[in-house]
Design an enzyme around this catalytic site. Sequence first.
Site, PDB file in Angstrom:
ATOM      1  N   ASP A  68      -9.335  -5.020  -5.924  1.00  0.00           N
ATOM      2  CA  ASP A  68      -8.864  -4.261  -4.758  1.00  0.00           C
ATOM      3  C   ASP A  68      -9.954  -3.306  -4.267  1.00  0.00           C
ATOM      4  OD1 ASP A  68      -7.476  -2.370  -3.048  1.00  0.00           O
ATOM      5  OD2 ASP A  68      -5.619  -3.169  -3.881  1.00  0.00           O
ATOM      6  N   SER A 127       0.832  -1.194   0.000  1.00  0.00           N
ATOM      7  CA  SER A 127       0.000   0.000   0.000  1.00  0.00           C
ATOM      8  C   SER A 127       0.875   1.255   0.000  1.00  0.00           C
ATOM      9  CB  SER A 127      -0.951  -0.042   1.202  1.00  0.00           C
ATOM     10  OG  SER A 127      -1.968   0.910   1.074  1.00  0.00           O
ATOM     11  N   HIS A 159      -7.297  -5.865  -0.842  1.00  0.00           N
ATOM     12  CA  HIS A 159      -6.144  -4.960  -0.808  1.00  0.00           C
ATOM     13  C   HIS A 159      -4.919  -5.525  -0.091  1.00  0.00           C
ATOM     14  CE1 HIS A 159      -4.037  -1.171  -0.992  1.00  0.00           C
ATOM     15  NE2 HIS A 159      -3.974  -1.080   0.324  1.00  0.00           N
TER      16      HIS A 159
END
Length: 273
Positions: A217, A90, A247
């Site tokens: 996602d 991320s 995610h």
Amino acid sequence: MIQDSSYFLPGNHNGVLLIHGLTGTPNEMRILAKGLHQAGFTVYAMQLAGHCGDEADLCQTSWRDWYASVQEAAQFLRERVDNLFVAGLSMGALLALKLAADQPELVKGVGVYGVTFSYDGWSIPLWAKQLFVLLPVLKKLHLFQKTSFIEKPPYGLKDERIRATVAASMFSGDSASAGLAGNPFPALAEMQALAKLMRQRLSQVKAPCLIMHSGHDDIANINTNARLVEKHVSGPTRFVVLDDSYHLITIDRQRREVINQSVAFFENIAQSA
């Protein structure tokens, strides 16, 4: 109080620095860390500045503080290995890419997992997508600085059992285990500033990149995030689309695939070196 949740797994002369995401913890990299270590790698899962405490701790830091802790961790690891790789999840992927852009002679390869420039996945409300773009301006004006975006299910996880465990830890207040339940607006503003910078600097990333992203996602759309990296970095890329995760791909249903792809990618580069 901030706890030190980082961990170091000594192995061979090939090292991997693992970087967690915004409001996350090194725990979200633990399964990957163990997989890399079992394959022989030396692994250091670092903790970003301001993390593993409360929201006030996080809001006292900026993206520059987070990146400074990455640089410090990279220095720690480079003293112990010959080949250094960096991988992030991320926002951690943005920091990994920045390290590769800044120190091309140091970083031999990059793991880009669920990279997030924009919070534009299918679970993010329209109002939030529009508001997040304005957060740097609101921070400069000192507006809404006590506000947080509270995450809603599925929390980046398709695996319902893991989702329940992570959610229970988040809402119990154990931020050192599963991170914060909310994303403070000041921290989100800092991440937006980092993302803006890295959009401009992707071409300076010359190291090979393993880009892994879920096609479903819930937080960061694959086309506006992962494809951006694939299109603009200067180094060779390997793009892997995951079809049974959301995610947090390092702990979701296809975590084993993330390990296998990462081991093969980094080993191939190390052998060439």
